[in-house]
Design an enzyme around this catalytic site. Structure first.
Site, PDB file in Angstrom:
ATOM      1  N   ASP A 136      86.114  51.298 -84.817  1.00 15.69           N
ATOM      2  CA  ASP A 136      86.192  52.072 -83.679  1.00 15.69           C
ATOM      3  C   ASP A 136      85.843  53.498 -83.490  1.00 15.69           C
ATOM      4  O   ASP A 136      85.401  53.983 -84.606  1.00 15.69           O
ATOM      5  CB  ASP A 136      87.855  52.069 -83.306  1.00 15.69           C
ATOM      6  CG  ASP A 136      88.571  52.610 -81.882  1.00 15.69           C
ATOM      7  OD1 ASP A 136      87.341  52.384 -80.953  1.00 15.69           O
ATOM      8  OD2 ASP A 136      89.539  52.924 -81.827  1.00 15.69           O
ATOM      9  N   ASN A 160      87.971  43.184 -74.806  1.00 18.21           N
ATOM     10  CA  ASN A 160      86.831  43.856 -74.207  1.00 18.21           C
ATOM     11  C   ASN A 160      85.985  43.082 -73.063  1.00 18.21           C
ATOM     12  O   ASN A 160      85.249  43.896 -72.268  1.00 18.21           O
ATOM     13  CB  ASN A 160      85.865  43.842 -75.481  1.00 18.21           C
ATOM     14  CG  ASN A 160      86.524  44.692 -76.480  1.00 18.21           C
ATOM     15  OD1 ASN A 160      86.116  44.583 -77.653  1.00 18.21           O
ATOM     16  ND2 ASN A 160      87.058  45.892 -76.144  1.00 18.21           N
TER      17      ASN A 160
END
Ligand code: FPP
Length: 257
Positions: free
Chosen positions: A24, A72
């Site tokens: 991330d 996503n």
């Protein structure tokens, strides 16, 4: 005073065999540099390629990275397309061969564009005889998706009379998972300063040690990896037992060696 590098502090006899990573912070890394979010993903891909050698040298057998989650798909189209293009262009089979890494994937691969599926399949085939380690990339993956699919498989076996409901146990579920070929990760690392698991390997991480760092993924390097492993090595893994029981069984193991 010169600080000892974590690389020197790591006990090479107690390195986890499987590390899972939530990569991330790519977007923020880029924004802080006045770049587009997509450029953060490019830098993140470089960081992933660069970590393969240290992973191999440390003797870590399995590295599993979260590259694209089921959720996503809901990102802006431009970013989804950029990530797909990146997979198409940067899944680097030469890098895998160079490090003797076997490439594997988990996730709903059928949702990826056909050209990305072709690149993925090519990497799977070409690296299938590599033995130094396994890099598993989670693509269009989420734990809930994986568990739903596993449940369907098990239900079908019951329906066909091949499995009794009473015989369903941990092993049945493990074997039905998309990631059935992976041992459970001893350590899960999340970069980018967030404290959550984001639907990643929830079944497999039941007893994993969790390590969170503020470092953005594109800045995550060998020293950061060694720091995470060092923190892991400071922890006592009790698996629900007491500290005294753990110490006792470690002593017994040493005697029986
Ligand atoms: C999370 O950062 C990262 C992603 C959604 C993508 C990660 C993908 C890669 C590093 C590419 C992998 C490439 C290959 C070839 C396997 P974020 O965008 O959510 O960052 P933010 O939290 O700062 O916005």
């Amino acid at each position: 005073m010169i600080e000892t590098m974590y690389k020197e502090k790591v006990d090479l006899t107690r390195v986890p065999q499987h590390i899972a990573v939530i990569m991330d912070g790519n977007g923020r890394w880029a924004k802080e540099r006045g770049m587009k979010r997509q450029e953060g993903h490019v830098a993140g891909t470089q960081a992933l390629n660069d970590i393969l050698k240290p992973v191999r040298d440390l003797g870590i057998k399995y590295l599993t990275v979260y590259a694209f989650s089921t959720e996503n798909w809901n990102r802006p189209e431009e970013e989804v397309n950029a990530l797909m293009a990146l997979l198409y262009e940067k899944l680097d089979v030469n890098k895998f061969m160079e490090n003797d890494v076997r490439f594997r994937v988990i996730g709903d691969i059928g949702r990826l564009p056909k050209i990305v599926q072709d690149v993925v399949n090519n990497c799977l085939e070409q690296t299938s005889n590599n033995t130094s380690g396994t890099l598993t990339v989670a693509l269009s993956y989420s734990s809930k998706w994986e568990l739903v699919e596993a449940t369907k498989k098990i239900a079908r076996r019951v329906q066909e009379g091949k499995l009794n409901v009473e015989d369903i146990n941990d092993k049945t579920i493990n074997e039905s998972l998309n990631a059935s070929f992976l041992p459970d990760p001893e350590l899960l690392i999340r970069t980018g300063g967030e404290f959550r698991l984001s639907n990643y390997l929830l079944w497999q991480c039941a007893y994993s040690e969790l390590y969170f760092t503020d470092t953005y993924w594109p800045d995550f390097d060998e020293e950061e990896l060694c720091k995470a492993i060092w923190f892991y090595q400071q922890r006592e893994r009790r698996f629900g037992k007491t500290s005294e029981q753990v110490i006792e069984s470690t002593k017994e193991q040493q005697v029986n060696k």
